[in-house]
Design an enzyme around this catalytic site. Sequence first.
Site, mmCIF file in Angstrom:
data_model
loop_
_atom_site.group_PDB
_atom_site.id
_atom_site.type_symbol
_atom_site.label_atom_id
_atom_site.label_comp_id
_atom_site.label_asym_id
_atom_site.label_seq_id
_atom_site.Cartn_x
_atom_site.Cartn_y
_atom_site.Cartn_z
ATOM 1 N N ASP A 1 -4.464 -3.724 6.296
ATOM 2 C CA ASP A 1 -5.818 -3.285 5.947
ATOM 3 C C ASP A 1 -5.824 -1.813 5.551
ATOM 4 O OD1 ASP A 1 -8.498 -3.561 5.579
ATOM 5 O OD2 ASP A 1 -9.020 -3.725 7.701
ATOM 6 N N HIS B 1 -3.923 -0.881 -3.653
ATOM 7 C CA HIS B 1 -3.162 -2.132 -3.482
ATOM 8 C C HIS B 1 -1.717 -1.953 -3.959
ATOM 9 C CE1 HIS B 1 -6.648 -4.125 -2.082
ATOM 10 N NE2 HIS B 1 -7.284 -4.144 -3.239
ATOM 11 N N LEU C 1 15.517 -13.747 7.414
ATOM 12 C CA LEU C 1 14.098 -13.505 7.711
ATOM 13 C C LEU C 1 13.193 -14.516 7.003
ATOM 14 C CD1 LEU C 1 11.791 -11.468 8.700
ATOM 15 C CD2 LEU C 1 12.026 -10.432 6.432
HETATM 16 C C1 FPP Z 1 -6.749 -4.951 2.625
HETATM 17 O O1 FPP Z 1 -7.156 -3.689 2.171
HETATM 18 C C2 FPP Z 1 -5.671 -5.501 1.826
HETATM 19 C C3 FPP Z 1 -5.775 -6.627 1.051
HETATM 20 C C4 FPP Z 1 -6.991 -7.418 0.905
HETATM 21 C C5 FPP Z 1 -4.625 -7.142 0.285
HETATM 22 C C6 FPP Z 1 -3.251 -6.792 0.739
HETATM 23 C C7 FPP Z 1 -2.459 -6.553 -0.473
HETATM 24 C C8 FPP Z 1 -1.360 -5.774 -0.583
HETATM 25 C C9 FPP Z 1 -0.704 -5.112 0.535
HETATM 26 C C10 FPP Z 1 -0.779 -5.485 -1.926
HETATM 27 C C11 FPP Z 1 -0.084 -6.555 -2.644
HETATM 28 C C12 FPP Z 1 0.462 -7.667 -1.832
HETATM 29 C C13 FPP Z 1 1.606 -8.301 -2.061
HETATM 30 C C14 FPP Z 1 2.009 -9.467 -1.206
HETATM 31 C C15 FPP Z 1 2.508 -7.893 -3.141
HETATM 32 P P1 FPP Z 1 -8.678 -3.493 1.748
HETATM 33 O O2 FPP Z 1 -8.754 -3.593 0.256
HETATM 34 O O3 FPP Z 1 -9.550 -4.456 2.489
HETATM 35 O O4 FPP Z 1 -8.920 -2.024 2.213
HETATM 36 P P2 FPP Z 1 -10.290 -1.397 2.741
HETATM 37 O O5 FPP Z 1 -10.651 -2.115 4.007
HETATM 38 O O6 FPP Z 1 -9.935 0.035 2.964
HETATM 39 O O7 FPP Z 1 -11.311 -1.582 1.658
#
Ligand code: FPP
Length: 248
Positions: free
Chosen positions: A30, A47, A141
């Site tokens: 997150d 992201h 893994l």
């Molecule tokens: C939460 O941050 C994250 C996500 C919804 C997506 C996770 C994605 C990645 C780590 C990048 C790409 C993934 C892969 C598997 C290559 P948020 O956008 O909810 O952050 P916020 O709470 O600060 O708005």
Amino acid sequence: MKIYDRYSDKEMADFGLKGTLPQHVGIIMDGNGRWATKRLMPRPVGHRAGMEALHVIVRESHRLGIKALSVYAFSTENWKRPMQEINALFSLLTEYFEKEIDELNANKVKIIVLGDLSPMPEKVKNAMNKAMERTKDNDGLRFCIALNYGGRSEILRAVKNVSASGVDPEKIDEKLISDNLYTAGLPELDLVIRTAGEQRLSNFMLWQAAYAEFVFTNVLWPDFDPEEYRRCLIEFMKRTRRFGKVVE
Ligand code: FPP
């Protein structure tokens, strides 16, 4: 103390660690959006930085000999985000697996998708199916990506599968439900890490987290590095796990 080495028995004792490394770690990644917003940048930049953090943490999990790592990449609720952000996430996912597959495969990592790929765009489906097919016989893994995933719908799907098999209701037990989850055959989830300060499960691996330990960190996911990972693992290893029993 060296950060990049495995912990020796002496180090474990010095830290007062009771347990061993977790076999199965789940991560709710997150804070990508906040990371970008703080830098006055669009959310997809966060992201991308999150994708880079993931690359490092997968490598570290492999190096530490962790058996399974499950990450929450896209929840069934994430469809409510603006289409532009969803598309950026899907492009990153495709890019990640196309770029990383050789290294993952060379390290014997087995890629497993948790979730329903059917409504995903073709390019994501193709990248994921290729990655799963190419690594299906690997014994290193287990790297599980929760994609279009929700814990409740996973349980519901398992119940429907079991019911459709015509099994006698008296014979339905926890093992049968577990065997019908996306995580069938994987070790129990020992540790759930959530970054960016929120302290909730958000429909992530509800069944599998029944006896998991939780570690929350304020670090935003793009800033989560091997040192912070190690801090979370040490926190886990200091805990006494009771599994409902009395432990002296
Ligand atoms: C939460 O941050 C994250 C996500 C919804 C997506 C996770 C994605 C990645 C780590 C990048 C790409 C993934 C892969 C598997 C290559 P948020 O956008 O909810 O952050 P916020 O709470 O600060 O708005």
